[in-house]
Scaffold this motif. Structure first.
Motif, PDB file in Angstrom:
ATOM      1  N   UNK A 140     -17.442   0.455  -1.269  1.00 59.11           N
ATOM      2  CA  UNK A 140     -17.677   0.996   0.076  1.00 59.11           C
ATOM      3  C   UNK A 140     -17.491   2.514   0.054  1.00 59.11           C
ATOM      4  N   UNK A 141     -18.477   3.239  -0.449  1.00 62.28           N
ATOM      5  CA  UNK A 141     -18.309   4.678  -0.666  1.00 62.28           C
ATOM      6  C   UNK A 141     -18.538   5.547   0.560  1.00 62.28           C
ATOM      7  N   UNK A 142     -18.986   4.980   1.665  1.00 66.01           N
ATOM      8  CA  UNK A 142     -19.428   5.809   2.788  1.00 66.01           C
ATOM      9  C   UNK A 142     -18.837   5.366   4.128  1.00 66.01           C
ATOM     10  N   UNK A 143     -17.529   5.144   4.182  1.00 64.85           N
ATOM     11  CA  UNK A 143     -16.919   4.706   5.430  1.00 64.85           C
ATOM     12  C   UNK A 143     -16.748   5.837   6.434  1.00 64.85           C
ATOM     13  N   UNK A 150      -8.311   8.053  11.663  1.00 64.49           N
ATOM     14  CA  UNK A 150      -6.941   7.603  11.414  1.00 64.49           C
ATOM     15  C   UNK A 150      -6.924   6.314  10.595  1.00 64.49           C
ATOM     16  N   UNK A 151      -7.833   5.397  10.910  1.00 61.05           N
ATOM     17  CA  UNK A 151      -7.898   4.139  10.166  1.00 61.05           C
ATOM     18  C   UNK A 151      -8.340   4.373   8.729  1.00 61.05           C
ATOM     19  N   UNK A 152      -9.302   5.281   8.538  1.00 59.93           N
ATOM     20  CA  UNK A 152      -9.774   5.584   7.192  1.00 59.93           C
ATOM     21  C   UNK A 152      -8.670   6.235   6.367  1.00 59.93           C
ATOM     22  N   UNK A 153      -7.927   7.136   6.982  1.00 60.28           N
ATOM     23  CA  UNK A 153      -6.795   7.757   6.288  1.00 60.28           C
ATOM     24  C   UNK A 153      -5.777   6.703   5.871  1.00 60.28           C
ATOM     25  N   UNK A 164      -9.993  -2.360   3.692  1.00 62.76           N
ATOM     26  CA  UNK A 164     -11.078  -2.243   4.671  1.00 62.76           C
ATOM     27  C   UNK A 164     -10.461  -2.302   6.062  1.00 62.76           C
ATOM     28  N   UNK A 165     -10.377  -1.184   6.776  1.00 60.35           N
ATOM     29  CA  UNK A 165      -9.792  -1.206   8.120  1.00 60.35           C
ATOM     30  C   UNK A 165     -10.690  -1.941   9.099  1.00 60.35           C
ATOM     31  N   UNK A 166     -10.091  -2.754   9.963  1.00 62.26           N
ATOM     32  CA  UNK A 166     -10.911  -3.445  10.957  1.00 62.26           C
ATOM     33  C   UNK A 166     -10.334  -3.378  12.363  1.00 62.26           C
ATOM     34  N   UNK A 370     -11.229  -1.957  17.801  1.00 60.97           N
ATOM     35  CA  UNK A 370     -11.629  -2.095  16.403  1.00 60.97           C
ATOM     36  C   UNK A 370     -11.649  -0.734  15.736  1.00 60.97           C
ATOM     37  N   UNK A 371     -11.497  -0.699  14.426  1.00 60.12           N
ATOM     38  CA  UNK A 371     -11.575   0.566  13.689  1.00 60.12           C
ATOM     39  C   UNK A 371     -13.002   1.082  13.624  1.00 60.12           C
ATOM     40  N   UNK A 372     -13.968   0.161  13.661  1.00 59.23           N
ATOM     41  CA  UNK A 372     -15.371   0.536  13.558  1.00 59.23           C
ATOM     42  C   UNK A 372     -15.806   1.274  14.821  1.00 59.23           C
TER      43      UNK A 372
END
Length: 453
Positions: A140-143, A150-153, A164-166, A370-372
């Motif tokens: 998953x190179x492009x989140x 904050x979730x990606x960090x 994988x943040x959700x 959701x993180x998305x």
């Protein structure tokens, strides 16, 4: 370097029920069932997400979860099974207070029958240090841009995407209109710019008790770091850890001592009750006994279910002279490095976190962001936010996530840190001096962290 097993829980983003059967299945490694043909798949992290291909023969993956009860997540799994008929997800819900010990047992012995599992975001570094997480960077190179920053960090450790943040979180301050009205206290505004101070909330809470309220102020997650960190942060006390890799406790600061003095006074002055477990605090507000209740939007449906409960929401308070800070962070999915069904697991992780906005669209009553970023539309369109008693909750949540949300301390020693702080907060609520309790906590954490330095 040997790392200790995890034995203490962290905050649950939503109420969870589970039984001994689920725990036994997870500990023994039973229940995954299905064809093991997924074992021939490529190891996790070697197949780009855009090239993930469903298995040609049936595969069952085991997912251990603490964020949701089995019934709550059924619609999500049903949607996944419809889109990916050759992959079956065996979801095993575990009571939150037992979840970390179950994971410790399974992951420490490299049990390949556990494939995917929930990861509470601040524990990411601790899990990574123990070798319990798979590098997902290539899968998953492009989140960036697909999930909130904050979730990606929180999903990244040592420069690698390892979960994988959700789901993330925010907080509101609920108030009982009937109790405030009886005490002659004006209803607070739902605008972030009109945010109350904790000092004002304390004074108003006392007024409501004088007018008949059982309790003036009750924290949802009483004595838990997630809920209380913002108190110290508001006064400039920081997250409680600093230095190289956040492995130096920083609890003996003015911000921490002043905020914890105030916290202890709530119980000393009987504004808040002693001895009420976390699982019961929402019931106190739902039954009309509490004037002010700092808690998450996920309690909205529970409170709204009581047609006689007249309540409103306002912004999470801050200390006078300080800054506004709110808790955040939630759940991610981790992939067991020992899993033999990596690609099928990655397909499920992608479905939960990314596809069409992620899992949120399938939850009938989510009440947790959701993180998305694309999936937030489903969250803000939830039925609960159309209840007039929740007026302002959507705008408040959007504002807090964009401006005041603060993650918990990121450190390899998070497990020991949170464990110690939970006991420290408990001591303070039971009458211990904040200064002495924080000093003792500093010594305990320093000893526990020596092995990481």
């Amino acid at each position: 370097m040997k790392f200790p097993l995890l034995t203490r829980p962290v905050r649950a983003a939503a109420p969870l029920v589970g039984g001994a059967v689920a725990v036994a299945l997870l500990i023994t490694g039973c229940g995954s069932g299905g064809d093991s043909s997924g074992g021939a798949q490529q190891p996790a992290g070697l197949t780009p997400a855009t090239g993930l291909k469903d298995p040609a023969t049936p595969v069952t993956i085991t997912y251990a979860g603490a964020a949701y009860a089995a019934d709550d997540i059924k619609p999500v799994l049903a949607a996944f099974h419809q889109e990916h008929p050759n992959i079956t997800v065996d979801y095993q819900a575990v009571p939150f207070d037992q979840f970390n010990s179950v994971l410790s047992t399974r992951l420490s012995r490299k049990d390949a029958t556990l494939d995917v599992y929930d990861v509470d975001m601040p524990r990411t570094d601790a899990y990574q240090a123990r070798g319990w997480l798979t590098d997902l960077s290539k899968a998953f190179p492009d989140l960036a841009g697909q999930v909130d920053k904050a979730s990606l960090d929180a999903a990244t450790s040592d420069g690698k995407l390892v979960t994988m943040p959700y789901q993330t979180s925010s907080q509101l301050l609920y108030y009982n209109k009937a109790l405030l009205k009886k005490a002659g206290v004006a209803f607070p505004s739902a605008k972030p710019g009109d945010r109350l101070t904790w000092e004002a909330v304390t004074a108003d809470a006392k007024k409501t008790q004088q007018a008949g309220a059982t309790y003036g102020l009750v924290f949802d997650q009483v004595n838990r770091y997630y809920q209380l960190q913002p108190l110290a942060e508001s006064l400039g006390g920081g997250p409680g850890a600093g230095g190289d890799k956040n492995l130096t406790p920083a609890l003996q600061t003015g911000g921490w001592e002043k905020s914890m003095d105030w916290y202890g006074s709530l119980f000393k002055d009987k504004i808040s009750p002693r001895g009420v477990p976390v699982a019961q605090t929402p019931d106190l507000f739902a039954s009309g006994q509490v004037a002010f209740f700092p808690g998450g939007p996920w309690w909205g449906p529970k409170f709204a279910a009581n047609a006689k409960l007249d309540f409103g929401v306002t912004a999470y308070p801050y200390f006078e002279g300080g800054k506004a800070v709110t808790p955040t962070g939630g759940w991610s999915l981790g992939l067991n490095p020992a899993s033999k069904k990596a690609v099928a697991s990655e397909i499920f992780m992608k479905f939960m976190g990314l596809d069409k906005g992620g899992f949120a669209q399938y939850m009938p009553s989510l009440a947790v962001p959701p993180s998305n970023t694309a999936g937030t539309a489903s969250f803000y369109d939830e039925k609960i936010f159309k209840d007039p008693r929740m007026a302002g909750a959507v705008d408040l949540t959007k504002y807090e996530l964009a401006h005041t949300a603060t993650l918990r301390a990121r450190t390899t020693g998070y497990v020991e840190f949170e464990d110690t702080l939970s006991k420290t907060f408990d001591d303070i609520s039971n009458g211990a001096s904040a200064k002495s309790a924080l000093s003792s906590a500093t010594s305990t954490i320093n000893q526990a962290w020596a092995k990481y330095r």
